[in-house]
Design an enzyme around this catalytic site. Structure first.
Site, PDB file in Angstrom:
ATOM      1  N   THR A 111       0.867  -1.176   0.000  1.00 45.90           N
ATOM      2  CA  THR A 111       0.000   0.000   0.000  1.00 45.90           C
ATOM      3  C   THR A 111       0.901   1.222   0.000  1.00 45.90           C
ATOM      4  OG1 THR A 111      -1.702  -1.179   1.245  1.00 45.90           O
ATOM      5  CG2 THR A 111      -1.851   1.228   1.186  1.00 45.90           C
ATOM      6  N   LYS A 185      -7.140   0.987  -2.880  1.00 49.44           N
ATOM      7  CA  LYS A 185      -6.725   0.476  -1.570  1.00 49.44           C
ATOM      8  C   LYS A 185      -6.832   1.546  -0.497  1.00 49.44           C
ATOM      9  CE  LYS A 185      -5.116  -1.975   1.761  1.00 49.44           C
ATOM     10  NZ  LYS A 185      -3.788  -2.578   1.838  1.00 49.44           N
ATOM     11  N   LYS A 253       0.731   4.739   8.528  1.00 50.24           N
ATOM     12  CA  LYS A 253       1.306   5.167   7.248  1.00 50.24           C
ATOM     13  C   LYS A 253       0.230   5.293   6.184  1.00 50.24           C
ATOM     14  CE  LYS A 253       2.578   2.072   4.582  1.00 50.24           C
ATOM     15  NZ  LYS A 253       2.032   1.244   3.469  1.00 50.24           N
TER      16      LYS A 253
END
EC number: 1.1.1.31
Length: 312
Positions: A111, A185, A253
């Site tokens: 990701t 995503k 993150k």
């Protein structure tokens, strides 16, 4: 595979060599499915011990992404941060792209930032290679069971050619041009963030109300409040099992990337911002290496309660 074969020859174990970069919680299981299907696999990981399971299954070990790519037709990567992606794929000396032969394919399943996916695609095209961004959702159980949801961005023909590989890991969903897999995503992470917050708030409320929390989760799991989060994490939370299917550090993150993209787009998503702050609080308490279900700890601290006290 040559540049011609990516569009003509079906991918199978006899004609396609696989490279795999990143053998952590997710990558180890995903790569294992390819080995079990008979593919020749070369792996690279900074911590060699984390690749040992795959080596025992028959994988070969490379000493750099460049070396790995020189022995591979399709190179998968699933690492921690965008900076890691850039290093393992684009570093001019040690990166995978510098070792890939024309017609080779990079598939980044980390990701990461949509803009980086676009950059990798342009770099790959410049040397007659292909690049697909294909982040995944489904956690450690999805990886182990080959039931991941895969969000693919890039050339649609290339994505279709890779389906024999993707199908061993889960279901691929073509989302559009390069970067669109990452956008999908990130939208997935936004949805999960608020869903997880709702789950742990419901648990805290049920506990404070004197309900049997386990019975409460069983009751709502088949109703409108049912979710994958309950299925995957409800029981783990009650057992105080915070082992990572997905690390808090990595989720922080991801949500940070989401917020940056929101700022660029001019979007206000307050649920996302709140969830990111709560996950940041876990990181501040030294809990970044726990799984995302550890969000319950932040809510317990806020309310000075412990669900653990009523769980047997």
């Amino acid at each position: 595979m040559s540049s011609k074969s990516i569009s003509t020859d079906p991918i199978n174990p006899s004609n396609t060599r696989i490279g795999w970069i990143g053998t952590g919680v997710m990558g180890r299981s995903m790569c294992g499915h390819l080995i079990k299907a008979g593919y020749s696999v070369t792996v690279f990981n900074r911590t060699i011990s984390k690749a040992q399971t795959l080596l025992d299954m028959g994988a070969k070990l490379a000493d750099s992404p460049n070396s790995l790519a020189s022995q591979s037709d399709v190179v998968f990567s699933i690492v921690g941060y965008p900076s890691d992606v850039r290093h393992v794929l684009l570093d001019p000396n040690s990166g995978a792209l510098s070792g890939l032969t024309p017609g080779g394919v990079l598939v980044d399943m980390t990701t990461s930032e949509p803009s980086l996916a676009e950059e990798i695609s342009k770099a790959a095209s410049s040397v007659n290679c292909f690049s697909i961004d294909a982040p995944v959702s489904g956690g450690d159980l999805g990886a182990k069971n080959g039931k991941l949801s895969i969000f693919a961005g890039g050339d649609e023909t290339t994505v279709k050619r890779l389906d024999p590989l993707f199908s061993l890991m889960g279901k691929v969903n073509f989302m559009g041009t390069s970067g669109k897999g990452q956008f999908a995503k990130l939208a997935n992470q936004i949805t999960i963030a608020s869903t997880m917050l709702g789950l742990v708030e419901g648990i805290i409320y049920a506990h404070k109300a004197g309900l049997d929390v386990r019975k409460f989760l069983e009751a709502i799991s088949t109703g409108a409040a049912g979710s994958k989060s309950i299925d995957l994490y409800g029981d783990r939370i009650l057992k105080r099992d915070f082992d990572p299917g997905f690390y808090v550090n990595h989720f922080v993150k991801d949500l940070g990337i989401c917020l940056n993209e929101c700022q660029r787009m001019g979007l206000a998503l307050p649920g996302l911002a709140l969830a990111q702050q709560l996950y940041l609080s876990l990181k501040a308490h030294g809990e970044g290496d726990l799984g995302t279900q550890a969000l319950i700890l932040a809510l317990e601290r806020l309310n000075n309660v412990s669900v653990q006290s009523v769980v047997t």
